[in-house]
Design a protein around this motif. Structure first.
Motif, PDB file in Angstrom:
ATOM      1  N   PHE A   1       7.619  -2.797  -9.598  1.00  0.00           N
ATOM      2  CA  PHE A   1       8.025  -3.085  -8.226  1.00  0.00           C
ATOM      3  C   PHE A   1       8.179  -4.591  -8.093  1.00  0.00           C
ATOM      4  N   ILE A   2       9.328  -5.024  -7.588  1.00  0.00           N
ATOM      5  CA  ILE A   2       9.634  -6.450  -7.477  1.00  0.00           C
ATOM      6  C   ILE A   2       9.746  -6.828  -6.012  1.00  0.00           C
ATOM      7  N   ASP A   3       9.148  -7.957  -5.649  1.00  0.00           N
ATOM      8  CA  ASP A   3       9.279  -8.452  -4.287  1.00  0.00           C
ATOM      9  C   ASP A   3       9.318  -9.973  -4.320  1.00  0.00           C
ATOM     10  N   SER A   4       9.704 -10.558  -3.185  1.00  0.00           N
ATOM     11  CA  SER A   4       9.825 -12.015  -3.116  1.00  0.00           C
ATOM     12  C   SER A   4       8.501 -12.694  -2.819  1.00  0.00           C
ATOM     13  N   TRP A   5       7.503 -11.926  -2.394  1.00  0.00           N
ATOM     14  CA  TRP A   5       6.193 -12.502  -2.059  1.00  0.00           C
ATOM     15  C   TRP A   5       5.167 -11.394  -1.975  1.00  0.00           C
ATOM     16  N   PHE A   6       3.946 -11.716  -2.357  1.00  0.00           N
ATOM     17  CA  PHE A   6       2.809 -10.810  -2.199  1.00  0.00           C
ATOM     18  C   PHE A   6       1.651 -11.609  -1.601  1.00  0.00           C
ATOM     19  N   PRO A   7       0.772 -10.994  -0.795  1.00  0.00           N
ATOM     20  CA  PRO A   7      -0.463 -11.655  -0.378  1.00  0.00           C
ATOM     21  C   PRO A   7      -1.401 -11.696  -1.592  1.00  0.00           C
ATOM     22  N   GLN A   8      -1.232 -12.713  -2.420  1.00  0.00           N
ATOM     23  CA  GLN A   8      -1.750 -12.688  -3.789  1.00  0.00           C
ATOM     24  C   GLN A   8      -3.226 -12.334  -3.915  1.00  0.00           C
ATOM     25  N   PRO A   9      -4.140 -12.971  -3.165  1.00  0.00           N
ATOM     26  CA  PRO A   9      -5.545 -12.587  -3.344  1.00  0.00           C
ATOM     27  C   PRO A   9      -5.802 -11.103  -3.118  1.00  0.00           C
ATOM     28  N   SER A  10      -5.108 -10.516  -2.135  1.00  0.00           N
ATOM     29  CA  SER A  10      -5.305  -9.094  -1.843  1.00  0.00           C
ATOM     30  C   SER A  10      -4.788  -8.202  -2.965  1.00  0.00           C
ATOM     31  N   VAL A  11      -3.764  -8.677  -3.681  1.00  0.00           N
ATOM     32  CA  VAL A  11      -3.237  -7.918  -4.813  1.00  0.00           C
ATOM     33  C   VAL A  11      -4.128  -8.096  -6.035  1.00  0.00           C
ATOM     34  N   VAL A  12      -4.534  -9.338  -6.309  1.00  0.00           N
ATOM     35  CA  VAL A  12      -5.383  -9.602  -7.474  1.00  0.00           C
ATOM     36  C   VAL A  12      -6.663  -8.780  -7.398  1.00  0.00           C
TER      37      VAL A  12
ATOM     38  N   ARG B   1      -8.556 -18.058  -0.263  1.00  0.00           N
ATOM     39  CA  ARG B   1      -8.269 -17.852   1.154  1.00  0.00           C
ATOM     40  C   ARG B   1      -8.362 -16.374   1.526  1.00  0.00           C
ATOM     41  N   HIS B   2      -8.447 -16.108   2.828  1.00  0.00           N
ATOM     42  CA  HIS B   2      -8.401 -14.736   3.346  1.00  0.00           C
ATOM     43  C   HIS B   2      -6.934 -14.355   3.549  1.00  0.00           C
ATOM     44  N   GLU B   3      -6.555 -13.196   3.064  1.00  0.00           N
ATOM     45  CA  GLU B   3      -5.178 -12.725   3.209  1.00  0.00           C
ATOM     46  C   GLU B   3      -5.152 -11.340   3.843  1.00  0.00           C
ATOM     47  N   ALA B   4      -3.978 -10.967   4.308  1.00  0.00           N
ATOM     48  CA  ALA B   4      -3.803  -9.629   4.869  1.00  0.00           C
ATOM     49  C   ALA B   4      -3.997  -8.583   3.778  1.00  0.00           C
ATOM     50  N   PRO B   5      -4.527  -7.410   4.115  1.00  0.00           N
ATOM     51  CA  PRO B   5      -4.684  -6.343   3.113  1.00  0.00           C
ATOM     52  C   PRO B   5      -3.323  -5.935   2.555  1.00  0.00           C
ATOM     53  N   TYR B   6      -3.343  -5.426   1.337  1.00  0.00           N
ATOM     54  CA  TYR B   6      -2.095  -5.007   0.706  1.00  0.00           C
ATOM     55  C   TYR B   6      -2.264  -3.602   0.125  1.00  0.00           C
ATOM     56  N   THR B   7      -1.323  -2.739   0.434  1.00  0.00           N
ATOM     57  CA  THR B   7      -1.300  -1.394  -0.138  1.00  0.00           C
ATOM     58  C   THR B   7      -0.192  -1.331  -1.169  1.00  0.00           C
TER      59      THR B   7
END
Length: 425
Positions: free
Chosen positions: A308-319, A241-247
């Protein structure tokens, strides 16, 4: 392109299937269609977040299945082998799946009658009679491992067996069929009540006569003895899927080091003790680590500078930015790693994660590590070995180019659009 159609997408109650269907729906919307989602309780808002209309499906005469609670009750099973999990986890899971299918039948039938979709996309492991009886084409999506579709040359579904473990195949297949028999008998009787013939045991869902979409990329695909019919079975080479960019965040140290994503899915994240043990190892390594803690984010207090720990990431943008992906073998996670040319360290705990872990190792796109039976040295060696394997990285990057060119989500939407165009002529 066909005139705009209403297409109802009905993924199972898991984020893997849900987000896979989001990717397909994004492309259907781009083609001018109206995708809508039928969602289980607990998934309200997931699809609206991406701009889609969603219709919550209530379960008749009972409280809806709480899959988080179900997993919590069966956590001990995740320390077992796939063979031992048959009794402790797989059997109870099939019973719960059949219960859900039976309870949503009437609400689903009423909802489909009201929505009047032109087609239904089913990403699940069980048939829903209301879909078969809806009078419109239904498309099956297999967002689990390819092993879900049996073949003499494919290891048994959920077994975690490699291609060359034929004796283990026989043992697992026999016990699997015996384990799921009670659930299948109930399912068969339910299907008969709805005027339908059930799939042959131990299967709960046949291929669709209209269209079937499988996610398995070519690099990990099995050589089947009986090839699937290309007229109605399409391999998508992934479906991302398309996800929001992640920095990525600014770390206190190691900001120029390789980035490693660790995510065990929405349910696997509940094993906080195991994840904390991994983080203790991460703290000793010269890399950056992102860790998905799901609903358990607040359970982590002392976090190393390189984590760094979070409850969710926009996974495709991180991978896309990662050098290594540590995951549970969920098919979406596995395909996303392949799509972006990233090696996988697979630490499975249930279902088709075992199959994907075996496949990652035997096709040379990653490694398999027992989820619990590892030492600090084992985890360190696996991470360093995968990050340093330049031949694997080169091969994965070349494969990623092929998968991007194949454009799985676009192909999926085009196939659905083509099916509807052909029918409307």
């Amino acid at each position: 392109m066909a005139p705009a159609k209403t297409i109802a997408l009905f993924p199972e109650a898991s984020y893997g299937a849900a987000l896979n269907c989001v990717g397909i729906a994004q492309e259907l919307r781009r083609l001018g269609h109206r995708p809508v989602f039928l969602c289980h309780p607990g998934f309200s808002g997931v699809f609206a977040e991406y701009g889609f209309a969603e219709y919550q499906l209530t379960e008749a005469d009972a409280a809806p299945t709480d899959w988080t609670e179900f997993i919590e009750r069966h956590q001990d099973a995740f320390r077992q082998t796939p063979l031992d999990q048959l009794e402790s986890y797989v059997g109870p899971t099939w019973e719960a799946i059949v219960d859900t299918a039976m309870r949503v039948e009437e609400p689903l039938r009423q909802l489909l009658a009201r929505l009047k979709p032109d087609a239904i996309v089913l990403d699940n492991v069980v048939m829903f009679p209301a879909i078969a009886n809806a009078g419109v084409p239904w498309i099956r999506v297999v967002s689990c491992a390819e092993t879900e579709i049996p073949d003499e040359n494919v290891p048994p579904y959920l077994s975690g067996c490699g291609d060359n473990e034929r004796t283990a195949w026989t043992v697992f297949a026999g016990r699997y069929e015996k384990t799921v028999a009670p659930a299948h008998r109930r399912f068969s009787a339910f299907m008969a009540e709805c005027g339908l013939k059930a799939p042959a045991a131990p299967t709960f869902l046949d291929l669709s006569p209209w269209l079937n979409l499988l996610l398995a990329p070519e690099i990990i695909r099995h050589a089947r003895r009986a090839p699937l019919d290309p007229q109605n079975v399409v391999f998508l080479d992934g479906c991302v899927r398309h996800e929001a960019p992640y920095t990525p965040p600014r770390f206190a140290s190691h900001n120029d080091a390789p980035l490693v994503l660790t995510s065990f899915g929405s349910l696997g994240a509940m094993d906080v003790a195991m994840t904390k043990r991994m983080i203790a190892v991460f703290a000793t390594l010269p890399y950056r680590f992102l860790v998905n803690a799901g609903h358990w984010r607040e359970d982590y207090r002392d976090v190393p500078d390189n984590v760094f720990i979070d409850s969710w990431f926009p996974q495709p943008s991180v991978v896309e930015q990662a050098s290594l992906f540590i995951h549970h073998g969920g098919n979406n996670s596995f395909c996303e790693a392949l799509y972006y040319g990233v090696p996988s360290l697979v630490m499975p705990y249930c279902w088709d994660g075992h199959d994907n872990a075996a496949r990652a190792a035997e096709t040379g796109v990653g490694r398999r590590l027992n989820r619990y039976d590892w030492s600090d040295a084992d985890l360190t060696a696996a991470i360093e070995g995968l990050l340093g394997d330049q031949a694997m990285h080169k091969r994965l990057k070349a494969n990623a180019v092929k998968m991007h060119k194949a454009a799985g989500v676009t192909r999926a939407a085009q196939e659905i659009d083509g099916l509807l165009t052909g029918i409307s002529r």
